[in-house]
Design an enzyme around this catalytic site. Structure first.
Site, PDB file in Angstrom:
ATOM      1  N   GLY A  21       0.806  -1.213   0.000  1.00  0.00           N
ATOM      2  CA  GLY A  21       0.000   0.000   0.000  1.00  0.00           C
ATOM      3  C   GLY A  21       0.839   1.262   0.000  1.00  0.00           C
ATOM      4  O   GLY A  21       2.045   1.242  -0.274  1.00  0.00           O
ATOM      5  N   CYS A  22       0.196   2.370   0.348  1.00  0.00           N
ATOM      6  CA  CYS A  22       0.770   3.697   0.121  1.00  0.00           C
ATOM      7  C   CYS A  22       1.962   4.056   1.007  1.00  0.00           C
ATOM      8  O   CYS A  22       2.685   4.996   0.695  1.00  0.00           O
ATOM      9  CB  CYS A  22      -0.322   4.757   0.289  1.00  0.00           C
ATOM     10  SG  CYS A  22      -1.602   4.672  -0.976  1.00  0.00           S
ATOM     11  N   PHE A  23       2.171   3.336   2.110  1.00  0.00           N
ATOM     12  CA  PHE A  23       3.327   3.673   2.958  1.00  0.00           C
ATOM     13  C   PHE A  23       4.630   3.102   2.415  1.00  0.00           C
ATOM     14  O   PHE A  23       5.718   3.454   2.866  1.00  0.00           O
ATOM     15  CB  PHE A  23       3.110   3.200   4.405  1.00  0.00           C
ATOM     16  CG  PHE A  23       2.998   1.706   4.580  1.00  0.00           C
ATOM     17  CD1 PHE A  23       4.126   0.895   4.544  1.00  0.00           C
ATOM     18  CD2 PHE A  23       1.756   1.111   4.791  1.00  0.00           C
ATOM     19  CE1 PHE A  23       4.019  -0.483   4.715  1.00  0.00           C
ATOM     20  CE2 PHE A  23       1.639  -0.265   4.963  1.00  0.00           C
ATOM     21  CZ  PHE A  23       2.780  -1.060   4.919  1.00  0.00           C
ATOM     22  N   ALA A  24       4.548   2.201   1.420  1.00  0.00           N
ATOM     23  CA  ALA A  24       5.703   1.370   1.058  1.00  0.00           C
ATOM     24  C   ALA A  24       6.825   2.111   0.337  1.00  0.00           C
ATOM     25  O   ALA A  24       7.940   1.589   0.237  1.00  0.00           O
ATOM     26  CB  ALA A  24       5.244   0.187   0.219  1.00  0.00           C
ATOM     27  N   PHE A  48       2.286   7.041   4.323  1.00  0.00           N
ATOM     28  CA  PHE A  48       1.099   6.708   5.117  1.00  0.00           C
ATOM     29  C   PHE A  48       0.317   5.635   4.371  1.00  0.00           C
ATOM     30  O   PHE A  48       0.133   5.741   3.161  1.00  0.00           O
ATOM     31  CB  PHE A  48       0.180   7.931   5.287  1.00  0.00           C
ATOM     32  CG  PHE A  48       0.888   9.198   5.684  1.00  0.00           C
ATOM     33  CD1 PHE A  48       1.512   9.300   6.915  1.00  0.00           C
ATOM     34  CD2 PHE A  48       0.919  10.295   4.828  1.00  0.00           C
ATOM     35  CE1 PHE A  48       2.153  10.479   7.290  1.00  0.00           C
ATOM     36  CE2 PHE A  48       1.554  11.473   5.188  1.00  0.00           C
ATOM     37  CZ  PHE A  48       2.179  11.565   6.422  1.00  0.00           C
TER      38      PHE A  48
END
Length: 396
Positions: free
Chosen positions: A168-171, A378
């Site tokens: 997801g977007c934190f990666a 995030f």
């Protein structure tokens, strides 16, 4: 003899490690050729999904797009592809096979395009790449996208690969954390990092009972970013643009279910709670204090900023909570405007934008003239990745 062996082992272990910190030596980005104008997207989206009869929902979606702070996105899914795959356009129709057939090919292909640019900028032969980290939230396959990329680029079969699916977007922060550890603990390591994201897994028609899905349809775009990470740069040959000084990952308190995604027969479904911006802004200062007290920094305007642009509300609330100068998030907002939310790849696009705009503006460093900065990711969990960056002087 035992003492002598221990001494030899210590010397061996020390010799395995780099002397200096991990640095970003090159950045490359790529998008599909199909550009989508945000202002006309609601009409296109409701037409292609055969949903034009849902007039109230269309107006709601138009307001979402208008408030998104996005002007343009890039998408692999063209009108032609969607007409050939009508199940992808329906809301919650079984369509995973069709989606998988697209992304298992396109994710590594777009990643290769970004990687080739990074390798060219790096200026070293690709045979010197020792490690590959590949990250995508778009589909799952075996052997993975890391294997496909290795084949597409013609890397050595002995290259050491790490594959991250469904992060997801934190990666975008995760891959930097892992690359830092690899580069600093393996002398001479050169790590190719690739984040490649294609929205073919998440695209679907509208529903008045699943508005958080529509938020995703208004925000997400396709893109791939690639970095070369290594410590102890070769003088006159390798030119670092940022140093990776410190990293952390944390799960925010009381955030269960705030962001989650589930891979089902219908593709990847996303669920977002309304309070995601509030959860992030409420907890972000704690992450900053943990990261920067060791450097004696407590004024967040002294930093250059790279924040994952999950959406404008997150950026607005973070800015307000920390009393940031609006210019602090200009590179972040620029990438959101030009590309939308590309999940894990976003923060690397922002790094690229920052170093280029810093040079164009005549700043003294790659970090808008500042020495130290922060990168935030995030995403699902709610998970926050924090990376402390050091800029590099820009020579005239």
């Amino acid at each position: 003899m035992a003492a002598g062996m221990m001494k030899d082992l210590e010397a061996f272990r020390k010799a395995q490690r780099a002397d200096g910190p991990a640095t970003i030596l090159a950045i490359g980005t790529a998008t599909p050729p199909n550009a989508v104008d945000q202002s006309s997207y609601p009409d296109y989206y409701f037409k292609i999904t055969n949903s034009e009869h849902m007039t109230e929902l269309k107006e709601k979606f138009r307001r979402m797009c208008d408030k998104s702070a996005i002007k343009k996105r890039y998408m692999y899914l063209t009108e032609e592809i969607l007409k050939e795959n009508p199940k992808v356009c329906e809301y919650m129709a079984p369509s995973l096979d069709a989606r998988q057939d697209m992304v298992v090919v396109e994710v590594p292909r777009l990643g290769k395009e970004a990687a080739a640019k990074a390798i060219k900028e790096w200026g070293q032969p690709k045979s010197k790449i020792t490690h590959v980290i590949f990250c995508t939230t778009s589909g799952v396959d075996m052997p993975g996208a890391d294997y496909q990329l290795t084949k597409l680029l013609g890397l050595r079969p002995s290259v050491k690969r790490v594959m991250m699916y469904q992060q997801g977007c934190f990666a975008g922060g995760t891959v930097l954390r892992v690359a830092k550890d690899l580069a600093e603990n393996n002398r001479g390591a050169r790590v190719l990092v690739v984040c490649s994201e294609i929205t073919a897994v998440t695209f679907r028609g509208p529903s008045d009972t699943h508005l958080d899905s529509m938020v995703g349809q208004a925000l997400f775009g396709d893109g791939a970013a690639a970095l070369i990470v290594g410590a102890d740069p070769v003088p006159e040959v390798e030119k670092p643009c940022f140093e990776l000084m410190w990293t952390a990952q944390t799960i925010l308190p009381d955030s269960d279910g705030a962001i989650d995604g589930h891979l089902r027969e219908v593709g990847l479904t996303f669920h977002l709670l309304k309070d995601v911006p509030g959860l992030i802004s409420k907890n972000i200062e704690k992450s900053l204090v943990e990261a920067f007290q060791q450097f004696g920094i407590s004024d967040w305007n002294q930093l250059f900023w790279i924040a994952h642009p999950g959406g404008p509300a997150i950026l607005d609330q973070v800015e307000a909570k920390l009393n940031l100068d609006p210019k602090k998030l200009s590179a972040t907002r620029q990438v959101l405007s030009d590309y939308g939310n590309m999940s894990s790849a976003c923060v690397h696009f922002i790094l690229d934008e920052m170093r280029k705009s810093s040079k164009e503006k005549g700043c003294s460093t790659t970090g808008e003239g500042l020495d130290v900065g922060v990168l935030f990711g995030f995403g699902p969990g709610l998970t926050v990745e924090t990376v402390v960056l050091k800029s590099v002087p820009l020579l005239d």
